[in-house]
Scaffold this motif. Structure first.
Motif, short mmCIF file in Angstrom:
data_model
loop_
_atom_site.label_atom_id
_atom_site.label_comp_id
_atom_site.label_asym_id
_atom_site.label_seq_id
_atom_site.Cartn_x
_atom_site.Cartn_y
_atom_site.Cartn_z
N ALA A 45 0.85 -1.21 0.00
CA ALA A 45 0.00 0.00 0.00
C ALA A 45 0.88 1.26 0.00
O ALA A 45 0.58 2.24 -0.69
N HIS A 46 1.97 1.19 0.76
CA HIS A 46 2.88 2.34 0.81
C HIS A 46 3.50 2.60 -0.56
O HIS A 46 3.61 3.75 -1.00
N GLU A 47 3.88 1.53 -1.25
CA GLU A 47 4.40 1.67 -2.61
C GLU A 47 3.35 2.28 -3.54
O GLU A 47 3.65 3.11 -4.39
N MET A 48 2.11 1.83 -3.36
CA MET A 48 1.01 2.36 -4.19
C MET A 48 0.86 3.87 -3.97
O MET A 48 0.67 4.64 -4.90
N ARG A 49 0.95 4.25 -2.70
CA ARG A 49 0.83 5.67 -2.36
C ARG A 49 1.90 6.49 -3.08
O ARG A 49 1.63 7.55 -3.66
N GLU A 50 3.13 5.98 -3.06
CA GLU A 50 4.22 6.70 -3.71
C GLU A 50 4.04 6.74 -5.22
O GLU A 50 4.30 7.75 -5.85
N MET A 51 3.58 5.63 -5.77
CA MET A 51 3.36 5.59 -7.23
C MET A 51 2.25 6.56 -7.65
O MET A 51 2.37 7.24 -8.67
N VAL A 55 3.22 9.17 -10.34
CA VAL A 55 2.73 9.07 -11.73
C VAL A 55 1.21 9.04 -11.86
O VAL A 55 0.68 9.08 -12.97
N GLY A 56 0.49 8.93 -10.76
CA GLY A 56 -0.98 8.97 -10.82
C GLY A 56 -1.59 7.63 -11.18
O GLY A 56 -2.25 6.98 -10.38
N THR A 57 -1.36 7.21 -12.43
CA THR A 57 -1.94 5.96 -12.93
C THR A 57 -0.86 5.14 -13.59
O THR A 57 0.02 5.71 -14.25
N PHE A 58 -0.87 3.84 -13.42
CA PHE A 58 0.13 2.99 -14.09
C PHE A 58 -0.50 1.65 -14.46
O PHE A 58 -1.61 1.34 -14.04
N ASP A 59 0.23 0.86 -15.23
CA ASP A 59 -0.40 -0.24 -15.97
C ASP A 59 -0.29 -1.62 -15.34
O ASP A 59 -0.34 -2.62 -16.05
N ALA A 83 -11.60 3.53 -8.34
CA ALA A 83 -10.39 4.34 -8.55
C ALA A 83 -9.15 3.46 -8.49
O ALA A 83 -8.22 3.61 -9.28
N ALA A 84 -9.15 2.50 -7.53
CA ALA A 84 -7.98 1.62 -7.38
C ALA A 84 -7.74 0.85 -8.67
O ALA A 84 -6.62 0.78 -9.18
N MET A 85 -8.81 0.28 -9.22
CA MET A 85 -8.67 -0.53 -10.44
C MET A 85 -8.20 0.34 -11.60
O MET A 85 -7.34 -0.04 -12.38
N GLU A 86 -8.80 1.53 -11.71
CA GLU A 86 -8.45 2.38 -12.85
C GLU A 86 -7.05 2.98 -12.71
O GLU A 86 -6.34 3.12 -13.69
N ARG A 87 -6.64 3.29 -11.49
CA ARG A 87 -5.27 3.81 -11.30
C ARG A 87 -4.23 2.74 -11.60
O ARG A 87 -3.08 3.05 -11.90
N GLY A 312 -7.54 4.48 2.11
CA GLY A 312 -8.34 3.37 1.58
C GLY A 312 -8.03 3.07 0.13
O GLY A 312 -8.03 1.91 -0.30
N LEU A 313 -7.74 4.11 -0.64
CA LEU A 313 -7.39 3.91 -2.05
C LEU A 313 -6.13 3.05 -2.16
O LEU A 313 -6.10 2.07 -2.91
N TYR A 314 -5.10 3.38 -1.36
CA TYR A 314 -3.81 2.68 -1.49
C TYR A 314 -3.93 1.23 -1.02
O TYR A 314 -3.34 0.33 -1.62
#
Ligand code: NCD
Length: 327
Positions: A45-51, A55-59, A83-87, A312-314
């Motif tokens: 989750a912490h990595e997600m927060r930083e990403m 960069v906002g959104t990644f693949d 939002a999680a899925m789309e990010r 919650g998003l991360y």
């Protein structure tokens, strides 16, 4: 219990990790997690927060599809999973309140699940009945994520709640957590109290007598030797509280609306009452609030409930990536 590492100092590179124990797993109850699992999830989750910040959104989940199947209203849970899925570059089939789906024609939950799993890789389910997610998981080959099963559990909320505590106050060991409000029908406190019992915490439960924490949950937590204290006297325990977790009285779950009317507004958190609380503590709420925290308190640095939503998003990004074998 002492945590040797905080969630922040674990670095987990992204990539295919189909060997991790979360790959293709259902997320049904907090009881399935160990302390090590939590540290792992929070690291991701912490990595997600930083990403997201970078960069906002990644693949990471490009080509993957999520079904958001909601038989009960939701704002935060459904939109944060979206939002999680789309990010993460994935896409989504949203089915809200099932009004326009075949459920309104009388289709059973197992059949709806068997249908959706033909089209998607993971299903997030919110349902008014306890055990609905476990039932869905029995019929599904694809992972089911419980987004609230009636008055049962809300495991992803508890994960984001615990992540909030880690991010805001650090290691929960040694902390006093006070849960306030509707502890009978509030599924978020059912999950969070169980999850916190993995740590060396003290739990206070403050509620009107008719909304006490269910005795089976208290018994379950007792077995882990966690001190628990039930009281109606909020003023007495507020000064020792590190985390005040406020909940909404769950009007829709009352059999007799007169009972609801008799206790609504029993406890209200406002700047005045919070003068008695520590300077370094946090106030959390799964939201929506309906008067139990006054808006005048929102600017207080201890008001963590809006930050909690963002965490919650991360956490949900991390869960989706893990369950789909990509984190
Ligand atoms: C909670 C829920 O649905 O259980 N909301 C949420 O998921 N953030 C709490 C509530 O409805 O009171």
């Amino acid at each position: 219990m002492v945590l040797e590492k905080s969630a922040q100092n674990i670095y987990l590179p992204f990539g295919d990790h189909q060997g991790t124990r979360f790959y293709k797993q259902d997320i049904l109850s907090v009881n399935q997690f160990s302390q090590e699992d939590l540290i792992y999830i929070f690291g991701v989750a912490h990595e997600m927060r930083e990403m997201v910040a970078r960069v906002g959104t990644f693949d990471l989940l490009k080509g993957k599809i999520l079904a958001n199947l909601f038989y009960e209203p939701s704002t935060r849970t459904s939109s944060s999973f979206t939002a999680a899925m789309e990010r993460l570059g994935g896409s989504l089939i949203p089915i809200n309140e099932v009004k326009y789906s075949s459920v309104s024609k009388g289709e059973s939950l197992p059949d709806t699940i068997r249908t959706l799993e033909c089209y998607v890789d993971v299903i997030v389910l919110r349902h008014p009945e306890v055990g609905a997610s476990a039932l869905a998981a029995k019929y599904a080959k694809k992972p089911i994520i419980n987004a609230g099963d009636g008055v049962g559990e809300h495991p992803t909320q508890a994960l984001l709640d615990l992540y909030t505590i880690f991010e805001e106050l650090g290691d929960p060991n040694g902390k006093t957590v006070t849960m306030l409000g509707d502890l009978k029908y509030g599924r978020t406190v059912h999950s969070l109290s169980r999850l916190l019992s993995l740590f060396d915490v003290k739990l206070n439960y403050v509620s009107p007598p008719i909304l006490r924490m269910p005795s089976e949950i208290i018994a379950e937590i007792n077995e882990k030797n966690i001190p628990q204290n039930e009281t109606e006297n909020f003023d007495e325990i507020l000064p020792e509280t590190d985390v005040l977790y406020v909940t909404r009285v769950q009007k829709e779950r009352f059999e007799d609306q007169k009972d609801y009317e008799s206790i609504k507004g029993s406890y209200v958190i406002d700047p005045d009452i919070m003068k008695k609380a520590k300077e370094k503590m946090i106030v959390m709420h799964p939201l929506p609030r309906v008067g139990e925290i006054s808006m005048e308190f929102d600017d207080d640095p201890r008001a963590a409930y809006f930050r909690q939503m963002e965490y919650g998003l991360y956490v949900r990004m991390a869960l989706l990536a893990l369950v789909l074998g990509k984190a």
